[in-house]
Design an enzyme around this catalytic site. Structure first.
Site, PDB file in Angstrom:
ATOM      1  N   GLU A   1      45.227  22.752  43.292  1.00  0.00           N
ATOM      2  CA  GLU A   1      45.913  21.558  42.777  1.00  0.00           C
ATOM      3  C   GLU A   1      46.152  21.591  41.272  1.00  0.00           C
ATOM      4  OE1 GLU A   1      41.468  20.447  42.792  1.00  0.00           O
ATOM      5  OE2 GLU A   1      42.833  21.789  43.855  1.00  0.00           O
TER       6      GLU A   1
ATOM      7  N   GLY B   1      56.028  -3.855  29.669  1.00  0.00           N
ATOM      8  CA  GLY B   1      55.523  -2.508  29.922  1.00  0.00           C
ATOM      9  C   GLY B   1      56.073  -1.969  31.236  1.00  0.00           C
TER      10      GLY B   1
ATOM     11  N   ASP C   1      54.612  -0.947  34.127  1.00  0.00           N
ATOM     12  CA  ASP C   1      54.084  -1.413  35.410  1.00  0.00           C
ATOM     13  C   ASP C   1      54.589  -2.802  35.783  1.00  0.00           C
ATOM     14  OD1 ASP C   1      52.727   0.956  35.166  1.00  0.00           O
ATOM     15  OD2 ASP C   1      50.824   0.041  34.610  1.00  0.00           O
ATOM     16  N   SER C   2      54.463  -3.759  34.854  1.00  0.00           N
ATOM     17  CA  SER C   2      54.898  -5.125  35.188  1.00  0.00           C
ATOM     18  C   SER C   2      56.410  -5.186  35.363  1.00  0.00           C
ATOM     19  CB  SER C   2      54.419  -6.138  34.139  1.00  0.00           C
ATOM     20  OG  SER C   2      55.135  -6.019  32.930  1.00  0.00           O
ATOM     21  N   SER C   3      57.148  -4.360  34.618  1.00  0.00           N
ATOM     22  CA  SER C   3      58.615  -4.353  34.723  1.00  0.00           C
ATOM     23  C   SER C   3      59.072  -3.849  36.092  1.00  0.00           C
ATOM     24  CB  SER C   3      59.228  -3.471  33.626  1.00  0.00           C
ATOM     25  OG  SER C   3      58.941  -3.994  32.349  1.00  0.00           O
TER      26      SER C   3
ATOM     27  N   SER D   1      55.163  -8.254  30.823  1.00  0.00           N
ATOM     28  CA  SER D   1      54.774  -7.822  29.476  1.00  0.00           C
ATOM     29  C   SER D   1      55.855  -6.974  28.821  1.00  0.00           C
ATOM     30  CB  SER D   1      53.480  -7.000  29.554  1.00  0.00           C
ATOM     31  OG  SER D   1      53.738  -5.761  30.198  1.00  0.00           O
TER      32      SER D   1
ATOM     33  N   HIS E   1      40.815  26.054  43.020  1.00  0.00           N
ATOM     34  CA  HIS E   1      41.522  24.764  42.960  1.00  0.00           C
ATOM     35  C   HIS E   1      43.039  24.973  42.971  1.00  0.00           C
ATOM     36  CE1 HIS E   1      38.053  22.126  42.288  1.00  0.00           C
ATOM     37  NE2 HIS E   1      37.526  23.177  41.689  1.00  0.00           N
TER      38      HIS E   1
ATOM     39  N   CYS F   1      36.882  23.966  47.209  1.00  0.00           N
ATOM     40  CA  CYS F   1      35.675  24.102  46.383  1.00  0.00           C
ATOM     41  C   CYS F   1      34.447  23.551  47.123  1.00  0.00           C
ATOM     42  CB  CYS F   1      35.894  23.442  45.013  1.00  0.00           C
ATOM     43  SG  CYS F   1      34.672  23.967  43.784  1.00  0.00           S
TER      44      CYS F   1
END
Length: 509
Positions: A170, A224, A226-228, A222, A168, A81
């Site tokens: 993608e 969640g 990400d932290s796990s 937490s 595009h 583009c």
């Protein structure tokens, strides 16, 4: 040997999507600002470079550009583009404003079906979104595709390894877009699809060991995703030198605290400090109705509890954080989209004397989930919906009481339980129950009731920045409503929130 691709970001709304698509094809990819110095790009030793789209016009004042020497590196470049328009403009082609914007699904007529378009049909569908177009290709370029309104929809100069498309590839609306990217990566750049979560985990574990040595590390867990995942990855590297602190502030979902203990203490045999701080959090929140005040109290109290517990562990130098790649991109490029959690209670103060370990900072959310499964985390944690740091405090409108929390917990549990049983849980980005500060009249049996209303919210989203409400089947909503009213004492009405974001936010507070 070159093994990665650099995406130069010109501020396009799909820039991160380009990086994600390339990684899905198992080639490692990083995003850099468009104005990254050429020497830095050369140092990265990329096997290919992609110019993203962007909102600018090449003729606009202060339009983003690149060092023209980049075209002499003989590293394959794919312009998308705005990236195509910039390439044409810098190499002597002509770019003009289109008479009308070409936007949406468009038939693409392919004029040369090898290299970039190998394996495609003469006509394919592509997604267009542009106001300018290339009216004349630079000298030495071959026009390889066109549309009804865009005479040069793709061009290439094989001798110089330069390729460009106006559409595009993608986005999912270009059905063969992945094939085009695959051709660029594998055939033109000669890259090997060998970037997997298994190889990422092995490399990350080595790097964590080198960074930490024999030092002690702490992680605010937490429960969640990400932290796990971050905690388990660090634990694989340093074992008992990691201690996780899990604070139960009394605002968690039903069974959440127990699942965290079961998973991390029992399954992974990790050092877990479980802090039952329910009473002190609820005492601080007593009488508070303003959502911003609730958030601040919880954030402040969380930091205080975490600091107290971390101090008991003695001399600790490192802190694990679940920072993801969109956060890194956002802080690194002025043109990139903003992706930030507004509810990050784990946002610990900058004056804490820890060095950070951020093992997920090169990953997107979908990759973090894939890594979690690779590391052996249960699906119930890996596929858990996003949950705000202040927890149920921002889903109980008005003052928070034990009674209201108990009602909301049960209603939320039933909602999620039915979504899982019906196969809808994984189709939604986020789903939850809300307890508005609202009571209404009802009839149960032959008795008049005056009880709470429960609001249900389920949305689809890519990144939480925009969201649409999920069209759940009426039969499923009916079943959920009947269960909540029948099983949760103190509720006589259930409503379903059918508002998108914008205008509404996903959470109610």
């Amino acid at each position: 040997m070159a093994s990665k691709v650099i995406v130069l970001d010109f501020g396009g709304q799909y820039s991160q999507l380009i990086a994600r698509r390339i990684r899905e094809l198992k080639v490692y990819c990083e995003m850099l600002p468009y104005n990254t110095p050429l020497e830095k790009i050369v140092q990265e030793n990329p096997g290919g470079i992609v110019f993203s789209g962007g909102p600018s016009s090449v003729y606009g004042e202060g339009a983003p550009t690149v060092d023209p020497e980049i075209y002499r590196l003989n590293i394959p470049i794919l312009g998308i583009c705005y990236g195509m328009q910039l390439m044409a403009h810098q190499l002597g082609g002509i770019v003009r404003p289109a008479e009308g914007r070409e936007y949406g699904k468009t038939p693409l007529f392919i004029l040369n079906r090898d290299r970039l378009f190998a394996g495609l049909n003469e006509t394919e569908i592509c997604w267009m979104s542009h106001g300018d177009f290339v009216a004349k290709a630079p000298e030495g370029f071959l026009v390889t595709a066109k549309t009804e309104y865009t005479p040069i929809a793709a061009m290439e100069n094989r001798e110089r390894n330069l390729y460009a498309v106006q559409f595009h590839p993608e986005v999912v609306h270009t059905p063969k877009g992945k094939e085009i990217l695959k051709n660029f990566l594998y055939e033109i750049c000669g890259l090997t699809p060998d970037w997997t979560m298994e190889s990422f985990a092995q490399k990350a574990i080595r790097e964590i060991k080198e960074q930490v040595g024999e030092e002690k590390v702490v992680c605010a867990l937490s429960g969640g995703v990400d932290s796990s995942v971050a905690a388990v990855l660090v634990h694989k590297a340093i074992g008992d030198n990691l201690t996780c602190i899990f604070v139960d502030h009394g605002l968690l979902r039903k069974g959440e605290a127990e699942e965290v203990v079961r998973t991390f203490k029992e399954q992974f045999q990790m050092n877990l400090v479980f802090v039952d701080a329910k009473e002190q959090f609820l005492a601080k929140l007593k009488g508070v109705r303003d959502p911003e005040q609730k958030r601040k109290i919880i954030g402040h109290e969380f930091i205080r509890v975490f600091e107290e517990e971390a101090a008991k562990l003695g001399d600790i130098r490192f802190l694990v954080q679940g920072t993801l790649y969109p956060d890194v991109v956002e802080s690194g490029t002025a043109t990139a989209a903003t992706i930030k959690s507004h509810h990050n209670v784990g946002g610990l103060p900058e004056d804490m004397k820890f060095q950070l370990i951020e093992p997920l900072k090169w990953l997107f959310k979908d990759e973090v989930r894939e890594l979690g499964l690779e590391l052996g985390l249960p699906e119930s944690i890996v596929w858990r919906h996003p949950f705000p740091g202040p927890g149920l405090a921002v889903r109980v409108l008005g003052e928070i009481t034990e009674e209201k929390l108990a009602i909301l917990r049960e209603a939320d549990y039933i909602f999620i339980d039915e979504l899982k049983k019906s196969g809808w849980y994984r189709k939604t980005w986020q789903a939850f129950a809300v307890l508005p500060n609202l009571q209404s009249v009802g009839v149960m049996g032959d008795e008049r009731t005056y009880a709470y209303t429960i609001a249900l919210r389920a949305v689809t989203s890519e990144d939480g920045m925009t969201a649409d409400w999920v069209r759940l089947p009426y039969e499923l909503l009916e079943k959920i409503s009947a269960r909540i009213v029948g099983e949760v004492k103190g509720v006589n009405r259930v409503v379903y929130d059918i508002t998108s974001k914008p205008p509404a936010t996903i959470e109610w507070e």
